[in-house]
Design a protein around this motif. Sequence first.
Motif, PDB file in Angstrom:
ATOM      1  N   VAL A 113      40.189  49.512  41.318  1.00  0.00           N
ATOM      2  CA  VAL A 113      39.630  48.480  42.200  1.00  0.00           C
ATOM      3  C   VAL A 113      38.382  49.048  42.866  1.00  0.00           C
ATOM      4  O   VAL A 113      38.433  50.144  43.432  1.00  0.00           O
ATOM      5  CB  VAL A 113      40.634  48.062  43.307  1.00  0.00           C
ATOM      6  CG1 VAL A 113      40.034  46.972  44.195  1.00  0.00           C
ATOM      7  CG2 VAL A 113      41.962  47.619  42.717  1.00  0.00           C
ATOM      8  N   VAL A 140      39.521  45.201  38.892  1.00  0.00           N
ATOM      9  CA  VAL A 140      39.399  44.295  40.041  1.00  0.00           C
ATOM     10  C   VAL A 140      38.192  44.697  40.878  1.00  0.00           C
ATOM     11  O   VAL A 140      37.956  45.878  41.121  1.00  0.00           O
ATOM     12  CB  VAL A 140      40.682  44.328  40.923  1.00  0.00           C
ATOM     13  CG1 VAL A 140      40.523  43.426  42.143  1.00  0.00           C
ATOM     14  CG2 VAL A 140      41.906  43.922  40.114  1.00  0.00           C
ATOM     15  N   TYR A 141      37.457  43.675  41.320  1.00  0.00           N
ATOM     16  CA  TYR A 141      36.318  43.875  42.215  1.00  0.00           C
ATOM     17  C   TYR A 141      36.518  42.969  43.419  1.00  0.00           C
ATOM     18  O   TYR A 141      36.674  41.752  43.276  1.00  0.00           O
ATOM     19  CB  TYR A 141      35.022  43.530  41.486  1.00  0.00           C
ATOM     20  CG  TYR A 141      33.752  43.675  42.289  1.00  0.00           C
ATOM     21  CD1 TYR A 141      33.576  44.696  43.211  1.00  0.00           C
ATOM     22  CD2 TYR A 141      32.695  42.781  42.108  1.00  0.00           C
ATOM     23  CE1 TYR A 141      32.397  44.830  43.929  1.00  0.00           C
ATOM     24  CE2 TYR A 141      31.507  42.912  42.817  1.00  0.00           C
ATOM     25  CZ  TYR A 141      31.362  43.930  43.726  1.00  0.00           C
ATOM     26  OH  TYR A 141      30.194  44.061  44.435  1.00  0.00           O
ATOM     27  N   GLU A 156      37.832  37.836  45.408  1.00  0.00           N
ATOM     28  CA  GLU A 156      38.592  38.681  44.485  1.00  0.00           C
ATOM     29  C   GLU A 156      38.229  38.304  43.052  1.00  0.00           C
ATOM     30  O   GLU A 156      38.432  37.171  42.632  1.00  0.00           O
ATOM     31  CB  GLU A 156      40.090  38.479  44.706  1.00  0.00           C
ATOM     32  CG  GLU A 156      40.961  39.258  43.766  1.00  0.00           C
ATOM     33  CD  GLU A 156      42.453  38.998  43.996  1.00  0.00           C
ATOM     34  OE1 GLU A 156      43.239  39.372  43.112  1.00  0.00           O
ATOM     35  OE2 GLU A 156      42.818  38.431  45.050  1.00  0.00           O
ATOM     36  N   ARG A 158      38.609  39.312  38.900  1.00  0.00           N
ATOM     37  CA  ARG A 158      39.447  40.001  37.919  1.00  0.00           C
ATOM     38  C   ARG A 158      38.702  40.018  36.583  1.00  0.00           C
ATOM     39  O   ARG A 158      38.040  39.053  36.211  1.00  0.00           O
ATOM     40  CB  ARG A 158      40.790  39.281  37.745  1.00  0.00           C
ATOM     41  CG  ARG A 158      41.615  39.168  39.015  1.00  0.00           C
ATOM     42  CD  ARG A 158      42.456  40.366  39.196  1.00  0.00           C
ATOM     43  NE  ARG A 158      43.198  40.340  40.457  1.00  0.00           N
ATOM     44  CZ  ARG A 158      44.310  40.995  40.650  1.00  0.00           C
ATOM     45  NH1 ARG A 158      44.832  41.725  39.681  1.00  0.00           N
ATOM     46  NH2 ARG A 158      44.913  40.960  41.818  1.00  0.00           N
ATOM     47  N   LEU A 180      47.374  44.094  43.502  1.00  0.00           N
ATOM     48  CA  LEU A 180      46.349  44.822  42.763  1.00  0.00           C
ATOM     49  C   LEU A 180      47.000  45.590  41.616  1.00  0.00           C
ATOM     50  O   LEU A 180      48.225  45.660  41.526  1.00  0.00           O
ATOM     51  CB  LEU A 180      45.614  45.760  43.725  1.00  0.00           C
ATOM     52  CG  LEU A 180      44.904  45.047  44.882  1.00  0.00           C
ATOM     53  CD1 LEU A 180      44.376  46.056  45.893  1.00  0.00           C
ATOM     54  CD2 LEU A 180      43.779  44.162  44.365  1.00  0.00           C
TER      55      LEU A 180
END
Length: 196
Positions: A113, A140-141, A156, A158, A180
């Motif tokens: 992440v 994930v960002y 969020e 993906r 997450l």
Amino acid sequence: MPLPPWAADPSSLLITQEEYEALPEEICKAIEVVDGRAMFHESPTPGHQRVSRNLTVALLVARPSHLCIDVLQDTDMRYRYQAGKRFTFRRPDISVLRCLEAGARLWSGDVLVAVEITSSDDEVNFNDKRAEYAAQGIPVYLIVVMDGDRVGSVEEYRLDRSGRNYQLAAVHRGTLVTELPEGMKIETSFADLERI
């Protein structure tokens, strides 16, 4: 009026990995390097730093006990080698990653992440980094969108099935509640993220 040196020699703005590593620490902290070009950044605000600290703590608490997951702030994340590209690294505000061996550098392939904390009009975080992090395969960002010293929302993203683009999964308001990678379940209010 004389031209600045870079106008006559654009290569003067380029920097190699070796040159970066030879720079004084105070200069290194002020730049990121994208395709060999140094990019300068402003120092973060106190509100930004509070949110970064509090979200880091929340992520540390959310780690599953049976896995070695680390959470780091402002750490150079080198990009995987890509043919035709020069030295590139970014420094996410927060990185959630599989534990590194002692002395190892952080590479984009280690990151589960990436989190950036930004204002609503920062094109680098919303466009450039989003595309770059997706291309690096970071699952994930999270973009924490600040409104002054307050958290306005958390976007969020993906990685989609192609593994090359992000899809917006949720826009969190008031509370960040999500699961997450590696079973990290986080639930934290924006008030907790903003607290002194």
